[in-house]
Design a protein around this motif. Structure first.
Motif, PDB file in Angstrom:
ATOM      1  N   ASP A 173     -23.997 -20.055 -24.161  1.00  0.00           N
ATOM      2  CA  ASP A 173     -23.769 -19.623 -25.531  1.00  0.00           C
ATOM      3  C   ASP A 173     -23.116 -18.249 -25.489  1.00  0.00           C
ATOM      4  OD1 ASP A 173     -25.001 -17.989 -28.051  1.00  0.00           O
ATOM      5  OD2 ASP A 173     -24.596 -20.080 -28.566  1.00  0.00           O
ATOM      6  N   VAL A 174     -21.984 -18.078 -26.166  1.00  0.00           N
ATOM      7  CA  VAL A 174     -21.227 -16.832 -26.101  1.00  0.00           C
ATOM      8  C   VAL A 174     -22.052 -15.667 -26.635  1.00  0.00           C
ATOM      9  CG1 VAL A 174     -19.192 -15.638 -26.965  1.00  0.00           C
ATOM     10  CG2 VAL A 174     -19.009 -18.012 -26.238  1.00  0.00           C
ATOM     11  N   ALA A 175     -22.651 -15.823 -27.815  1.00  0.00           N
ATOM     12  CA  ALA A 175     -23.429 -14.739 -28.409  1.00  0.00           C
ATOM     13  C   ALA A 175     -24.644 -14.399 -27.555  1.00  0.00           C
ATOM     14  CB  ALA A 175     -23.861 -15.125 -29.825  1.00  0.00           C
ATOM     15  N   GLU A 176     -25.286 -15.415 -27.005  1.00  0.00           N
ATOM     16  CA  GLU A 176     -26.462 -15.162 -26.166  1.00  0.00           C
ATOM     17  C   GLU A 176     -26.074 -14.430 -24.892  1.00  0.00           C
ATOM     18  OE1 GLU A 176     -29.714 -17.925 -23.884  1.00  0.00           O
ATOM     19  OE2 GLU A 176     -29.116 -18.510 -25.914  1.00  0.00           O
ATOM     20  N   THR A 177     -24.918 -14.742 -24.311  1.00  0.00           N
ATOM     21  CA  THR A 177     -24.446 -14.031 -23.127  1.00  0.00           C
ATOM     22  C   THR A 177     -24.187 -12.569 -23.443  1.00  0.00           C
ATOM     23  OG1 THR A 177     -23.439 -16.068 -22.283  1.00  0.00           O
ATOM     24  CG2 THR A 177     -22.674 -13.997 -21.341  1.00  0.00           C
ATOM     25  N   ALA A 178     -23.596 -12.290 -24.611  1.00  0.00           N
ATOM     26  CA  ALA A 178     -23.359 -10.906 -25.016  1.00  0.00           C
ATOM     27  C   ALA A 178     -24.673 -10.153 -25.216  1.00  0.00           C
ATOM     28  CB  ALA A 178     -22.527 -10.882 -26.297  1.00  0.00           C
ATOM     29  N   GLU A 179     -25.649 -10.778 -25.853  1.00  0.00           N
ATOM     30  CA  GLU A 179     -26.962 -10.148 -26.036  1.00  0.00           C
ATOM     31  C   GLU A 179     -27.619  -9.865 -24.690  1.00  0.00           C
ATOM     32  OE1 GLU A 179     -28.651  -9.081 -28.521  1.00  0.00           O
ATOM     33  OE2 GLU A 179     -27.518  -9.749 -30.264  1.00  0.00           O
ATOM     34  N   MET A 180     -27.515 -10.789 -23.769  1.00  0.00           N
ATOM     35  CA  MET A 180     -28.114 -10.606 -22.450  1.00  0.00           C
ATOM     36  C   MET A 180     -27.490  -9.410 -21.737  1.00  0.00           C
ATOM     37  SD  MET A 180     -28.370 -13.485 -19.461  1.00  0.00           S
ATOM     38  CE  MET A 180     -28.951 -14.649 -20.692  1.00  0.00           C
ATOM     39  N   LEU A 181     -26.200  -9.222 -21.901  1.00  0.00           N
ATOM     40  CA  LEU A 181     -25.509  -8.123 -21.228  1.00  0.00           C
ATOM     41  C   LEU A 181     -25.960  -6.765 -21.761  1.00  0.00           C
ATOM     42  CD1 LEU A 181     -23.395  -7.068 -19.285  1.00  0.00           C
ATOM     43  CD2 LEU A 181     -21.655  -7.490 -21.028  1.00  0.00           C
ATOM     44  N   VAL A 182     -26.010  -6.592 -23.087  1.00  0.00           N
ATOM     45  CA  VAL A 182     -26.404  -5.280 -23.620  1.00  0.00           C
ATOM     46  C   VAL A 182     -27.867  -4.980 -23.305  1.00  0.00           C
ATOM     47  CG1 VAL A 182     -24.654  -5.294 -25.426  1.00  0.00           C
ATOM     48  CG2 VAL A 182     -26.898  -6.282 -25.906  1.00  0.00           C
ATOM     49  N   ASN A 183     -28.716  -5.981 -23.316  1.00  0.00           N
ATOM     50  CA  ASN A 183     -30.122  -5.751 -22.981  1.00  0.00           C
ATOM     51  C   ASN A 183     -30.296  -5.411 -21.509  1.00  0.00           C
ATOM     52  OD1 ASN A 183     -31.011  -6.266 -25.603  1.00  0.00           O
ATOM     53  ND2 ASN A 183     -31.180  -8.465 -25.237  1.00  0.00           N
ATOM     54  N   LEU A 184     -29.370  -5.852 -20.679  1.00  0.00           N
ATOM     55  CA  LEU A 184     -29.414  -5.521 -19.258  1.00  0.00           C
ATOM     56  C   LEU A 184     -29.015  -4.062 -19.017  1.00  0.00           C
ATOM     57  CD1 LEU A 184     -29.739  -6.862 -16.389  1.00  0.00           C
ATOM     58  CD2 LEU A 184     -27.269  -7.154 -16.426  1.00  0.00           C
ATOM     59  N   LEU A 185     -28.123  -3.541 -19.829  1.00  0.00           N
ATOM     60  CA  LEU A 185     -27.592  -2.191 -19.623  1.00  0.00           C
ATOM     61  C   LEU A 185     -28.477  -1.108 -20.217  1.00  0.00           C
ATOM     62  CD1 LEU A 185     -23.846  -2.964 -20.423  1.00  0.00           C
ATOM     63  CD2 LEU A 185     -24.849  -2.596 -18.162  1.00  0.00           C
ATOM     64  N   VAL A 186     -29.216  -1.431 -21.276  1.00  0.00           N
ATOM     65  CA  VAL A 186     -30.067  -0.450 -21.963  1.00  0.00           C
ATOM     66  C   VAL A 186     -31.528  -0.740 -21.614  1.00  0.00           C
ATOM     67  CG1 VAL A 186     -30.778   0.417 -24.231  1.00  0.00           C
ATOM     68  CG2 VAL A 186     -28.380  -0.228 -23.840  1.00  0.00           C
ATOM     69  N   PRO A 187     -32.333   0.289 -21.249  1.00  0.00           N
ATOM     70  CA  PRO A 187     -32.084   1.740 -21.337  1.00  0.00           C
ATOM     71  C   PRO A 187     -31.794   2.405 -19.994  1.00  0.00           C
ATOM     72  CG  PRO A 187     -34.426   1.356 -21.243  1.00  0.00           C
ATOM     73  CD  PRO A 187     -33.763  -0.005 -21.103  1.00  0.00           C
ATOM     74  N   ASP A 188     -31.828   1.646 -18.867  1.00  0.00           N
ATOM     75  CA  ASP A 188     -31.743   2.287 -17.557  1.00  0.00           C
ATOM     76  C   ASP A 188     -30.347   2.810 -17.240  1.00  0.00           C
ATOM     77  OD1 ASP A 188     -34.405   1.790 -17.100  1.00  0.00           O
ATOM     78  OD2 ASP A 188     -34.041  -0.154 -16.163  1.00  0.00           O
ATOM     79  N   PHE A 189     -29.310   2.090 -17.690  1.00  0.00           N
ATOM     80  CA  PHE A 189     -27.947   2.497 -17.370  1.00  0.00           C
ATOM     81  C   PHE A 189     -27.258   3.167 -18.548  1.00  0.00           C
ATOM     82  CE2 PHE A 189     -23.363   1.661 -16.845  1.00  0.00           C
ATOM     83  CZ  PHE A 189     -23.164   2.204 -15.578  1.00  0.00           C
ATOM     84  N   ALA A 190     -27.673   2.842 -19.738  1.00  0.00           N
ATOM     85  CA  ALA A 190     -27.018   3.389 -20.932  1.00  0.00           C
ATOM     86  C   ALA A 190     -28.045   3.553 -22.033  1.00  0.00           C
ATOM     87  CB  ALA A 190     -25.890   2.463 -21.392  1.00  0.00           C
ATOM     88  N   ASP A 191     -27.764   4.509 -22.928  1.00  0.00           N
ATOM     89  CA  ASP A 191     -28.589   4.665 -24.126  1.00  0.00           C
ATOM     90  C   ASP A 191     -28.093   3.778 -25.262  1.00  0.00           C
ATOM     91  OD1 ASP A 191     -30.396   6.659 -23.149  1.00  0.00           O
ATOM     92  OD2 ASP A 191     -28.732   8.073 -23.215  1.00  0.00           O
ATOM     93  N   LEU A 192     -26.840   3.374 -25.196  1.00  0.00           N
ATOM     94  CA  LEU A 192     -26.258   2.483 -26.190  1.00  0.00           C
ATOM     95  C   LEU A 192     -25.213   1.619 -25.502  1.00  0.00           C
ATOM     96  CD1 LEU A 192     -25.705   1.572 -29.177  1.00  0.00           C
ATOM     97  CD2 LEU A 192     -24.020   3.419 -29.289  1.00  0.00           C
ATOM     98  N   ALA A 193     -25.241   0.342 -25.806  1.00  0.00           N
ATOM     99  CA  ALA A 193     -24.256  -0.587 -25.240  1.00  0.00           C
ATOM    100  C   ALA A 193     -23.814  -1.543 -26.339  1.00  0.00           C
ATOM    101  CB  ALA A 193     -24.835  -1.362 -24.062  1.00  0.00           C
ATOM    102  N   THR A 194     -22.524  -1.806 -26.400  1.00  0.00           N
ATOM    103  CA  THR A 194     -21.979  -2.746 -27.382  1.00  0.00           C
ATOM    104  C   THR A 194     -21.055  -3.735 -26.676  1.00  0.00           C
ATOM    105  OG1 THR A 194     -20.086  -1.311 -27.893  1.00  0.00           O
ATOM    106  CG2 THR A 194     -22.080  -1.052 -29.241  1.00  0.00           C
ATOM    107  N   VAL A 195     -20.986  -4.932 -27.230  1.00  0.00           N
ATOM    108  CA  VAL A 195     -20.044  -5.955 -26.764  1.00  0.00           C
ATOM    109  C   VAL A 195     -19.241  -6.411 -27.972  1.00  0.00           C
ATOM    110  CG1 VAL A 195     -19.759  -8.242 -25.763  1.00  0.00           C
ATOM    111  CG2 VAL A 195     -21.526  -6.721 -24.875  1.00  0.00           C
ATOM    112  N   ASP A 196     -17.942  -6.265 -27.888  1.00  0.00           N
ATOM    113  CA  ASP A 196     -17.034  -6.685 -28.944  1.00  0.00           C
ATOM    114  C   ASP A 196     -16.160  -7.814 -28.415  1.00  0.00           C
ATOM    115  OD1 ASP A 196     -17.969  -4.496 -30.549  1.00  0.00           O
ATOM    116  OD2 ASP A 196     -16.663  -3.192 -29.367  1.00  0.00           O
ATOM    117  N   LEU A 197     -16.041  -8.899 -29.186  1.00  0.00           N
ATOM    118  CA  LEU A 197     -15.312 -10.080 -28.748  1.00  0.00           C
ATOM    119  C   LEU A 197     -14.257 -10.462 -29.776  1.00  0.00           C
ATOM    120  CD1 LEU A 197     -18.286 -12.298 -27.477  1.00  0.00           C
ATOM    121  CD2 LEU A 197     -16.721 -10.939 -26.084  1.00  0.00           C
ATOM    122  N   ALA A 198     -13.189 -11.084 -29.275  1.00  0.00           N
ATOM    123  CA  ALA A 198     -12.165 -11.619 -30.170  1.00  0.00           C
ATOM    124  C   ALA A 198     -12.735 -12.800 -30.940  1.00  0.00           C
ATOM    125  CB  ALA A 198     -10.941 -12.037 -29.361  1.00  0.00           C
TER     126      ALA A 198
END
Length: 730
Positions: A161-186
């Protein structure tokens, strides 16, 4: 020198819950260790740790020769040598009977020593001196990067699922690697389509698909999820992103000026309080699918080249996951669209029955399959109910279903009985599987092993005939009675060959409900079908009881209180799906419900004649008289002529007895049945022929005509449109 006293809880398990620490007994044997200590020092539990043995006090109150400030040599995870400062702390002895919820049951009792390890020199050779120094922070950052890479490898790509993959990515990056993470898609990516090839950033239109943040960063003005980002002009900052390369901004304060957007739009892009950022495009197969952006505010160290490289690796893996999910979404959408386009309308209302069909694809990434249903109007006001299940999922299964459905409709047009129709269908599947095995055709191997059930309901006789090719039996729910499964003798699945399909005939009361379904509704893959069928039976009983109660309540309340129709088939079908299926069913499901109707006896006229041509005149008189009673005198001339021709041919070429039947439905049906099994053939008579024009004349006068074989011979039928009221409006 006094022995250092331990701080906090005394048990070893509590002492080694974090950091780099080793617990030793009085002989220097390792009792417990943390994961960080295991990475620094090669001392196994249950063995003497030689580097630390010399640090232990020689007596109960004297420290060892090196004391608490000694250092030993160790190695980091990369195998590089590192110096470790050691502090020895005595742990309070624990008696065997002491209870401690936090203590490790495997840690022995008696005197124990806790050795705290602190790297003095980091991986790059930078002096650390004490815990929390720059070397330790650098080493911790290296471990965090490795942990992020490992987590990305383990989790990204698991979802289709495209949206679920994007959610998984931002949750992976925050909070250990980033304080804020966004994924923007066409936008095309979100619906499964391929984005356009664009050369300049101002042409790119992205929509925020996912975002995650820590509580310490201010992002209330940032573009929310679901909104479209304003276009960003082409610039030196955006050019690397268009080429698939990351952009590192060590000072986020200068981004507002370099983005080139309107100052009022800057808060949509840059969160307040952020000091550094990295943006990496989601680049796959030469296409820009979107962009991943991370920000730091609480985390003190700004992003560097190593962080940008790590994020690039993670995002490249995520780009493949997003692209795979996009392609799956496109195939799934195409398969669902094809499946739904091939199925009949979900709700039909005919003379014989009112029907509602439901198709539900499988969940969990399995998607659309080959389950299907169909409702086929037949001559003489009859109707055929079809339900089938093709092996497999995806476009191949859908295409195989389409071929079988087309074949069933073609065979149904021949007006075959259910057993004979399934026999012809079985032969077709054998032919298709033979082509596949010979390599002559790449078409649908999934038809082999498919199941199908075909039933024909006659509203005049109020009987239903059904045959099954390895398919579950239907359920009949008479009004006011308990549901029951029809005792159908199942034949083999399609493609076995050489086996007959037995026809079962049963009576159907008016207003009864028939339920046809595939096995996904009652068992799915690997489920208990018998238990599922019993659950279906009880659910139908509850639904029918509720429908009767609603109908009774509306009737008692009067005509102005409601429609008086009770629960509709659509409501019952949705209730069954919600009750019997989980949120993501393991297999796709097809369900067809039918509420049967009956044609009243005063709308049917039937006569029987011996094989005597002198009775043809009597047949004409009876037909004209009945049409007059039905106030259909305008159809009298044509119907009289058609009846005369068909009855004459039957008596002359087939013998008796000959049966003549009129059915007043939405069309006027005329049937002539005889004991002959010879199929009538329409031909054009020559000018010198004395006969051969009767069937041609019938074909010209009637709107439709045809014939079907019966158990005692054949029946020729005709239909004529009526200007008067149809049965459903009477």
């Amino acid at each position: 020198m006094r022995e250092p006293e331990s701080r906090g809880p005394s048990p070893a398990s509590a002492s080694v819950s974090g950091g780099a620490a080793v617990v030793l007994d009085g002989q220097g044997v390792v009792v417990a260790r943390t994961a960080m200590a295991a990475a620094l020092l090669d001392c196994l539990p249950g063995h003497v740790c030689d580097p630390l043995l010399a640090l232990l006090p020689r007596s109960g109150s004297e420290p060892g020769p090196a004391g608490a400030s000694a250092t030993v040599s160790g190695r980091d995870q990369a195998g590089r040598k590192v110096s470790l400062a050691c502090e020895v702390v005595r742990l309070a002895a624990r008696a065997p009977g002491d209870a401690d919820a936090n203590a490790d049951a495997d840690v022995p009792t008696g005197r124990q020593w806790l050795v705290l390890l602190t790297p003095v020199e980091g991986p790059a050779g930078t002096a650390a001196g004490t815990a929390g120094g720059a070397g330790e922070r650098e080493w911790d950052a290296e471990r965090s990067r490795r942990a992020l890479a490992q987590a990305a490898a383990a989790s990204i790509g698991a979802s289709l699922d495209v949206a679920e993959t994007a959610e998984m990515l931002v949750n992976l990056l925050v909070p250990d690697f980033a304080d804020l993470a966004t994924v923007d898609l066409a936008d095309p990516v979100l619906v499964g389509d391929e984005p356009a090839h664009l050369d300049v950033s101002s042409d790119v239109r992205l929509r925020r698909a996912a975002a995650a943040q820590s509580p310490d960063i201010s992002a209330e003005d940032l573009l929310p999820v679901g909104e479209v980002l304003p276009p960003v002009p082409e610039s030196g900052l955006m050019r690397p992103l268009m080429e698939g390369r990351p952009v590192l901004a060590s000072d986020a304060s200068v981004l507002g000026a370099t983005l080139g957007v309107d100052p009022g739009q800057v808060p949509l892009f840059v969160p307040r309080g952020a000091h550094s950022s990295v943006a990496v495009p989601l680049f796959a197969r030469g296409l820009i699918l979107g962009c991943v952006t991370v920000w730091r505010s609480r985390l003190p160290s700004p992003y560097g080249e190593e962080d940008a490289a790590l994020l690039g690796d993670v995002v490249s893996r995520a780009a493949l996951g997003v692209d795979n999910a996009r392609r799956y979404t496109r195939e799934h959408r195409s398969a669902v669209a094809l499946q739904r386009s091939l199925l009949p309308r979900s709700a039909l209302d005919m003379t014989a029955a009112q029907t509602v069909g439901v198709y539900r694809p499988a969940g969990g990434g399995v998607g659309v399959g080959g389950d299907w249903f169909d409702v086929i109007p037949l001559p003489s006001s009859r109707v055929a109910f079809v339900v089938g299940d093709v092996v497999g999922h995806g476009l191949d299964a859908t295409a195989a279903m389409a071929r079988l459905r087309t074949a069933v409709r073609t065979l149904a047009d021949l007006d075959l009985d259910p057993g004979e129709l399934l026999t012809h269908l079985d032969d077709l599947v054998l032919g298709l599987s033979g082509e596949q095995m010979a390599g002559d055709s790449r078409s649908e191997p999934a038809v082999l092993g498919a199941t199908c059930l075909y039933a024909v309901y006659d509203p005049v006789t109020r009987k239903c005939a059904v045959a099954s090719a390895g398919h579950p039996p239907p359920v009949v729910v008479p009004p006011g009675e308990e549901p029951a499964f029809v005792n159908v003798v199942p034949g083999p699945p399609l493609g076995v060959g050489g086996m007959p399909f037995e026809v079962t005939e049963f009576g159907v009361q008016p207003a009864s409900m028939l339920a046809f379904f595939t096995d996904g509704l009652v068992g799915g893959r690997g489920g208990d079908i018998e238990e599922g069928m019993e659950k279906l039976r009880s659910s139908l009983a509850e639904a029918e009881a509720e429908a009767e109660a609603e109908t009774k309540a509306e009737a008692e309340a009067g005509p102005d209180a409601g429609s008086g129709s009770g629960r509709s088939l659509d409501e019952i079908s949705r209730s069954l799906i919600d009750t019997l299926l989980p949120r993501e069913p393991a297999d796709d499901v097809a369900l067809l419900l039918a509420r049967t109707h009956a044609i009243p006896s005063d709308r049917v006229a039937e006569w029987e004649f011996e094989a005597d041509l002198s009775l043809v005149g009597r047949a004409r008189e009876l037909v004209v008289g009945r049409l007059s009673e039905w106030e259909l005198d305008e159809l009298g001339f044509v119907t009289e002529l058609v009846a005369s021709e068909l009855v004459t041919n039957a008596i002359r070429y087939a013998g008796g007895p000959v049966r003549l039947r009129l059915i007043r439905d939405r069309v006027l049906v005329l049937e002539v049945s005889d004991p002959s099994s010879t199929q009538p053939r329409l031909r054009r008579a020559r000018e010198t022929d004395e006969g051969g024009r009767g069937l041609f004349l019938v074909a010209q006068l009637a709107d439709r005509w045809g014939s079907r074989f019966t158990g005692t011979g054949k029946t020729i039928w005709t239909e004529q449109a009526m200007d008067g009221p149809a049965l459903g409006n009477l």
